[in-house]
Design a protein around this motif. Structure first.
Motif, short mmCIF file in Angstrom:
data_model
loop_
_atom_site.label_atom_id
_atom_site.label_comp_id
_atom_site.label_asym_id
_atom_site.label_seq_id
_atom_site.Cartn_x
_atom_site.Cartn_y
_atom_site.Cartn_z
N ALA A 1 0.88 -1.25 0.03
CA ALA A 1 0.26 -0.05 0.06
C ALA A 1 0.92 1.18 -0.06
N LEU A 2 0.30 2.15 -0.62
CA LEU A 2 1.21 3.37 -0.48
C LEU A 2 0.48 4.62 0.10
N ARG A 3 1.27 5.63 0.55
CA ARG A 3 0.76 6.71 1.34
C ARG A 3 0.17 7.79 0.49
N THR A 4 0.63 7.95 -0.75
CA THR A 4 0.47 8.79 -1.51
C THR A 4 -0.16 8.37 -3.21
N TRP A 5 -0.85 8.85 -3.86
CA TRP A 5 -1.36 8.38 -5.08
C TRP A 5 -0.18 8.05 -6.03
N ARG A 6 -0.24 6.95 -6.90
CA ARG A 6 0.49 6.51 -7.64
C ARG A 6 -0.30 6.81 -9.23
N VAL A 7 0.39 7.50 -10.19
CA VAL A 7 -0.37 7.67 -11.46
C VAL A 7 0.38 6.99 -12.55
N THR A 8 -0.10 6.15 -13.48
CA THR A 8 0.43 5.70 -14.63
C THR A 8 -0.30 6.41 -15.82
N THR A 9 0.75 6.30 -16.90
CA THR A 9 0.13 6.87 -18.14
C THR A 9 1.27 6.60 -19.27
N GLY A 10 0.74 6.53 -20.53
CA GLY A 10 1.59 6.37 -21.54
C GLY A 10 2.00 7.66 -22.40
N ASP A 11 1.54 8.81 -21.94
CA ASP A 11 1.74 10.11 -22.35
C ASP A 11 2.54 11.01 -21.31
N PRO A 12 3.87 11.18 -22.03
CA PRO A 12 4.80 12.21 -21.20
C PRO A 12 4.15 13.38 -20.98
N TYR A 13 3.27 14.12 -21.38
CA TYR A 13 2.73 15.25 -21.27
C TYR A 13 1.85 15.03 -20.00
N VAL A 14 1.04 14.01 -20.10
CA VAL A 14 0.09 13.81 -18.85
C VAL A 14 0.98 13.65 -17.51
N ALA A 15 2.10 12.86 -17.51
CA ALA A 15 2.82 12.77 -16.51
C ALA A 15 3.64 13.85 -15.91
N ALA A 16 3.89 14.71 -16.91
CA ALA A 16 4.50 16.02 -16.38
C ALA A 16 3.53 16.78 -15.80
N LYS A 17 2.30 16.83 -16.31
CA LYS A 17 1.16 17.56 -15.86
C LYS A 17 0.85 17.19 -14.22
N VAL A 18 0.58 16.23 -14.35
CA VAL A 18 0.28 15.32 -13.02
C VAL A 18 1.50 15.69 -11.93
N ALA A 19 2.72 15.48 -12.29
CA ALA A 19 3.94 15.83 -11.36
C ALA A 19 3.54 17.34 -10.93
N ARG A 20 3.09 18.17 -11.81
CA ARG A 20 2.97 19.57 -11.42
C ARG A 20 1.81 19.89 -10.67
#
Length: 149
Positions: A21-40
């Motif tokens: 189990a994680l204490r924070t959310w993990r997000v997976t995606t195939g799109d580098p733009y989506v990954a960068a935006k989620v990180a921001r």
């Protein structure tokens, strides 16, 4: 044509064949733009998913405000508040169902004592339980908080 998702939210991570189990959310995606935006939006750093295609962001967020798109027995579809144009995300709360993780809150206390937050939230909540042997254990559970009617 079926709508594609921007990514998936996860409350767990596989480590050495075991699920943790994680204490924070993990997000997976195939799109580098989506990954960068989620990180921001939610913190974290995009990185390759170990042993699979795509990217993941282990965020700094244990709670996210969402706009619900659809709910079924096994899948929750939503958009992230503040993510204009990013698209829909999915969360499958296995081994639980969406009904089992859904809770309602009063209009004046969705985000804690004195809170006035009435927006739906997806939360990773620590829950302390006492085992039969008398020990205490903390479990991390995903919870969908919905404002009461």
């Amino acid at each position: 044509m079926a709508e594609t998702t921007a990514g998936e939210f996860h409350a767990t991570y596989a480590v050495g064949g075991r699920v943790e189990a994680l204490r924070t959310w993990r997000v997976t995606t195939g799109d580098p733009y989506v990954a960068a935006k989620v990180a921001r939006l939610l913190g974290g750093t995009p990185r390759p998913v170990p042993g699979a295609a795509g990217l993941e962001v282990v965020t700094d967020a244990e709670s996210v405000h969402v706009s619900l798109d659809r709910r079924s027995g096994t899948l929750l579809g939503f958009t992230l508040e503040g993510s204009t144009g990013l698209g829909r995300f999915d969360f499958a709360p296995a081994p639980w169902t969406v009904e089992q993780i859904t809770r309602t809150c009063t209009r004046d206390g969705g985000s804690g004592a004195g809170g006035r937050d009435t927006r739906p939230q997806l939360i990773i909540k620590p829950v302390e339980v006492r085992t039969r042997t008398g020990l205490y254990a903390v479990h991390l559970l995903p919870v969908l908080m919905l404002p009461r009617g």
